[in-house]
Motif scaffolding. Structure first.
Motif, PDB file in Angstrom:
ATOM      1  N   GLY A 483     -23.381 -13.609 -59.459  1.00 22.33           N
ATOM      2  CA  GLY A 483     -23.877 -14.896 -59.009  1.00 22.33           C
ATOM      3  C   GLY A 483     -24.363 -14.901 -57.576  1.00 22.33           C
ATOM      4  N   LEU A 484     -24.268 -13.754 -56.891  1.00 23.23           N
ATOM      5  CA  LEU A 484     -24.734 -13.668 -55.506  1.00 23.23           C
ATOM      6  C   LEU A 484     -26.156 -13.106 -55.499  1.00 23.23           C
ATOM      7  N   ASN A 485     -26.716 -13.003 -54.315  1.00 24.67           N
ATOM      8  CA  ASN A 485     -28.111 -12.564 -54.205  1.00 24.67           C
ATOM      9  C   ASN A 485     -28.174 -11.196 -53.530  1.00 24.67           C
ATOM     10  N   TYR A 486     -27.943 -10.136 -54.308  1.00 24.10           N
ATOM     11  CA  TYR A 486     -28.068  -8.800 -53.736  1.00 24.10           C
ATOM     12  C   TYR A 486     -28.647  -7.839 -54.770  1.00 24.10           C
ATOM     13  N   TYR A 487     -29.132  -6.703 -54.277  1.00 25.67           N
ATOM     14  CA  TYR A 487     -29.813  -5.717 -55.116  1.00 25.67           C
ATOM     15  C   TYR A 487     -28.797  -4.853 -55.856  1.00 25.67           C
ATOM     16  N   VAL A 488     -29.066  -4.599 -57.150  1.00 24.17           N
ATOM     17  CA  VAL A 488     -28.239  -3.725 -57.981  1.00 24.17           C
ATOM     18  C   VAL A 488     -29.146  -2.651 -58.569  1.00 24.17           C
ATOM     19  N   SER A 489     -28.870  -1.398 -58.297  1.00 23.48           N
ATOM     20  CA  SER A 489     -29.685  -0.301 -58.815  1.00 23.48           C
ATOM     21  C   SER A 489     -29.676  -0.288 -60.338  1.00 23.48           C
ATOM     22  N   PRO A 490     -30.814   0.003 -60.966  1.00 22.88           N
ATOM     23  CA  PRO A 490     -30.863   0.055 -62.436  1.00 22.88           C
ATOM     24  C   PRO A 490     -30.035   1.219 -62.980  1.00 22.88           C
ATOM     25  N   LEU A 491     -29.520   1.013 -64.193  1.00 26.22           N
ATOM     26  CA  LEU A 491     -28.665   2.011 -64.837  1.00 26.22           C
ATOM     27  C   LEU A 491     -29.458   3.278 -65.164  1.00 26.22           C
ATOM     28  N   LYS A 492     -28.832   4.434 -64.930  1.00 23.08           N
ATOM     29  CA  LYS A 492     -29.488   5.712 -65.208  1.00 23.08           C
ATOM     30  C   LYS A 492     -28.802   6.487 -66.331  1.00 23.08           C
ATOM     31  N   ASN A 551     -19.330  -5.237 -52.183  1.00 23.07           N
ATOM     32  CA  ASN A 551     -20.656  -5.555 -52.695  1.00 23.07           C
ATOM     33  C   ASN A 551     -21.640  -5.704 -51.543  1.00 23.07           C
ATOM     34  N   PRO A 552     -22.948  -5.517 -51.794  1.00 21.59           N
ATOM     35  CA  PRO A 552     -23.959  -5.562 -50.739  1.00 21.59           C
ATOM     36  C   PRO A 552     -24.033  -6.889 -49.993  1.00 21.59           C
ATOM     37  N   GLN A 553     -23.738  -8.011 -50.679  1.00 19.09           N
ATOM     38  CA  GLN A 553     -23.804  -9.310 -50.018  1.00 19.09           C
ATOM     39  C   GLN A 553     -22.709  -9.424 -48.954  1.00 19.09           C
ATOM     40  N   ARG A 554     -21.499  -9.060 -49.326  1.00 21.79           N
ATOM     41  CA  ARG A 554     -20.397  -9.129 -48.374  1.00 21.79           C
ATOM     42  C   ARG A 554     -20.595  -8.134 -47.233  1.00 21.79           C
ATOM     43  N   HIS A 555     -21.203  -6.999 -47.576  1.00 24.19           N
ATOM     44  CA  HIS A 555     -21.402  -5.932 -46.590  1.00 24.19           C
ATOM     45  C   HIS A 555     -22.334  -6.360 -45.449  1.00 24.19           C
ATOM     46  N   TYR A 560     -17.419  -6.877 -42.523  1.00 25.40           N
ATOM     47  CA  TYR A 560     -17.318  -5.868 -43.567  1.00 25.40           C
ATOM     48  C   TYR A 560     -18.308  -4.732 -43.301  1.00 25.40           C
ATOM     49  N   GLU A 561     -18.566  -4.482 -42.018  1.00 22.43           N
ATOM     50  CA  GLU A 561     -19.445  -3.367 -41.663  1.00 22.43           C
ATOM     51  C   GLU A 561     -18.891  -2.068 -42.225  1.00 22.43           C
ATOM     52  N   TYR A 562     -17.564  -1.926 -42.129  1.00 24.32           N
ATOM     53  CA  TYR A 562     -16.927  -0.711 -42.658  1.00 24.32           C
ATOM     54  C   TYR A 562     -16.431  -0.988 -44.073  1.00 24.32           C
ATOM     55  N   GLU A 563     -17.377  -1.199 -45.000  1.00 23.39           N
ATOM     56  CA  GLU A 563     -17.012  -1.450 -46.405  1.00 23.39           C
ATOM     57  C   GLU A 563     -16.327  -0.230 -47.001  1.00 23.39           C
ATOM     58  N   SER A 564     -16.524   0.938 -46.336  1.00 24.58           N
ATOM     59  CA  SER A 564     -15.865   2.164 -46.804  1.00 24.58           C
ATOM     60  C   SER A 564     -14.348   2.016 -46.795  1.00 24.58           C
ATOM     61  N   ARG A 565     -13.819   1.208 -45.866  1.00 24.89           N
ATOM     62  CA  ARG A 565     -12.361   0.990 -45.809  1.00 24.89           C
ATOM     63  C   ARG A 565     -11.879   0.238 -47.050  1.00 24.89           C
TER      64      ARG A 565
END
Length: 636
Positions: A483-492, A551-555, A560-565
């Motif tokens: 429901g948020l507005n961020y990019y999701v890579s297509p399934l491969k 997720n990219p929106q929160r990032h 949440y710069e360090y989303e890796s944590r």
């Protein structure tokens, strides 16, 4: 002396010419300059600077019509009004239609009518156009009157012979319009009534206008004779039978030397129709006689059979040179339908003949016809597609259980028993094991990998490769942005992709970013820049893994710069020892205090792909932080 005077004069003239020469030279020099002088044109006023006259209002215009009454013609009637305006000095100006005004036509209800045609009263409202504006308060009205039927022409009337019954005609009523005869419609444009149309004398036809027509028109015809004796009589082109003087037989049989005839309700002999006697229905042929020969009759596209006694066959089996057929209760030849005999149900095809030895479809259901033409019921059948079963009602059993001598068998959506294999119906794929059991709530493995069968027994496309143990992040084909507005890579990955396929899909997506700029807090499409967490999230999406709540929106938020944590904290990622690291694992790096500051995807052979200030690159696994924090496994 004269010479002296002449000499003096010559000297004077020479002196004068010498004195004048400079002036002449000046003139000669200046004149060309004067020729080169170009007079500047006067500055013209621009069109915008010109004053434009205001449109003249026609509010006080006088609107009149030369003719205010018209007669309905069936065509449009568009009278053009005369519109006159008067200026302040009393001068009158007649406006030009279509250039300076337009006429708007309205019916008696005030609704605008594009083309007045029908009878009624119409108002004309005038609106200014071009150099004129506004709407005239003065209006004009006109009326379209209904067409007087008395002006119509009536043909098709002829004198009649007396029959003892009321006689009618088929009048043709028409009117002329622009030199063309227009035929009116009975019941819509006019009605017909009669008087004095039974006995000998003058019969009267009254044509009464209705709808767009008004008034009446009277025409007459003569009724000849006055008394008819018993017997057959040809009157007005038709045969009648009188059983007594002036007494006509109706709705009854009558005979002559050639055979039997049937007299209709109006007393006329009937032709090409059915008539009934005490034994059934009989066919009256084109000559008006009862047809007694055994034969097929085509009546309005339906076939009927006349038996040897001349009566219609009904609810009976028949056989001709084409084979067996069946006449229904109404006598019609049964086509594309069922009929029953002492042995069971039979299918009558398009030609009405028994069909045998094949499948037929009736109203969406399949039935099998045995060699003798009877419908198979309560029995197993085998065709090129496998074993199947015809139920008690003959229908092919589909998506249901059937019992044989060894137990219960599942019939698939196509009605075939095929155990130990996948099947597909309108709801999706399902699996019947070797014992005929429909598998539900279970992981199944086929030649391409693991598949989840849900509680309804269908393959669940939202779960792909089976992650064991089950507490790990399960693979999905329906990753959304929640429901948020961020990019999701297509399934491969595709149906049946195994662990290796998913790992390679993740790494392939990471390579799509190779060389892209490092942009902090970003996880966008290739070419737009990502940071270390951003590329990992997009690579996982391509392999069917959602690292939510990361997720990219929160990032995008500095918090949440360090989303890796946050990814490091995910308990659904399996932690593995450094020595057990494998291609596709996630490598985490920490600062001196042990706080995670970086994440990368392990490629094997101590190589990683990651986004580090500068660009997305492939590097050695070492040297990207104070020390390596640990390894997390996405795919078990």
């Amino acid at each position: 002396m004269k010479r002296d005077i002449i000499s003096v004069l010559l000297v004077a003239l020479l002196f004068i010419s010498i004195q004048a020469a400079p002036a002449f030279a000046d003139t000669a020099e200046k004149e060309p300059q004067q020729d080169l002088l170009i007079e500047e044109p006067a500055e013209e006023e621009s069109p915008a600077a010109e004053e434009t006259a205001d449109p003249v209002t026609i509010e006080d215009a006088v609107v009149t019509l030369e003719e205010e009454s018209y007669v309905y013609t069936g065509n449009s009637i568009l009278p053009v009004p005369k519109v006159v305006i008067t200026d302040s000095e009393g001068a009158e100006t007649e406006l030009i239609p279509g250039t300076e005004f337009k006429a708007v036509y309205k019916n008696s209800s005030g609704a605008e009518v594009a083309v007045p045609v029908l009878p009624g009263t119409y108002q004309i409202v005038v609106e200014g156009i071009g150099d004129y504006t506004g709407t005239a308060t003065s209006t004009a009205s006109f009326t379209i009157e209904a067409f007087p039927i008395s002006n119509a022409t009536v043909t098709g009337i002829s004198d009649k012979d007396y029959t003892g019954r009321a006689l009618t005609q088929t009048p043709v009523v028409s009117r002329m319009a622009d030199g063309t005869a227009i035929t009116l419609r009975e019941g819509t444009d006019y009605t017909v009534s009669y008087s004095n149309n039974t006995n000998a004398g003058t019969a009267v036809i009254t044509i009464t206008g209705t709808g767009n027509y008004t008034g009446t028109k009277v025409v007459t015809f003569a009724i000849r004779g006055g008394s008819i004796t018993k017997g057959w009589r040809r009157l007005n082109g038709d045969w009648y039978y009188y059983y007594d003087t002036n007494k006509m037989r109706t709705n009854a049989w009558a005979s002559d030397s050639r055979g039997w005839c049937y007299m209709g309700g109006d007393g006329r002999i009937t032709k090409n129709r059915w008539a009934k006697d005490d034994k059934g229905w009989c066919w009256i042929n084109s000559t008006g006689y009862w047809e007694k020969r055994s034969q097929w009759i085509d009546d309005q596209g339906e076939w009927y059979f006349l038996s040897g006694n001349g009566h219609m066959a009904a609810s009976a089996w028949l056989k001709d040179r084409h084979g067996w057929c069946y006449a229904g209760a109404d006598g019609k030849l049964v086509r594309n339908g069922w009929a029953k005999d002492s042995k069971g149900w039979c299918w009558l095809g398009t030609t009405g003949r028994i069909t045998s030895g094949r499948w037929i479809q009736d109203r969406g259901e399949w039935y099998f016809l045995k060699g003798d033409g009877h419908m198979a019921a309560d029995m197993w059948l085998k065709d090129s597609k496998g074993w199947c079963y015809a139920g008690t009602n003959g229908k092919l059993i589909k998506s249901n259980w059937v019992k044989d001598s060894k137990g219960w068998c599942w019939m698939d959506a196509n009605g075939r028993y095929n155990p130990g294999r996948w099947h597909k119906d309108s709801k999706g794929w399902y699996y019947i094991d070797g014992a005929g059991t429909w598998i539900k709530n279970k992981w199944m493995r086929d030649s391409k990998g693991w598949c989840w069968i849900n509680s309804y027994g269908y393959y669940d496309y939202s779960k792909r490769y089976y992650q064991n143990p089950s507490w790990m992040i399960q693979i999905s084909t329906n990753i959304t942005s929640h429901g948020l507005n961020y990019y999701v890579s297509p399934l491969k990955v595709s149906i049946g992709s195994d662990r290796s396929d998913h790992i390679e899909a993740m790494i392939s997506r990471a390579y799509d970013y190779l060389g892209d700029p490092y942009v902090v807090c970003q996880s966008r499409a290739p070419g737009k820049g990502v940071d270390c967490s951003g590329i990992v999230m997009q690579a996982c999406y391509a392999a069917g893994i959602d690292l939510w709540p990361a997720n990219p929106q929160r990032h995008l938020s500095p918090a949440y710069e360090y989303e890796s944590r946050e990814i490091w904290k995910l308990k659904k990622l399996e932690t593995v020892a450094w020595k057990d690291r494998q291609r596709g694992d996630l490598i985490f790096y920490a600062n001196g205090s042990g706080t995670v500051i970086h994440i990368a995807i392990y490629l094997g052979n101590d190589k990683i792909i990651h986004s580090w200030p500068g660009t997305v690159r492939v590097s050695s696994v070492y040297g990207w932080g104070d020390h390596i924090k640990g390894v997390k496994r996405v795919f078990h």
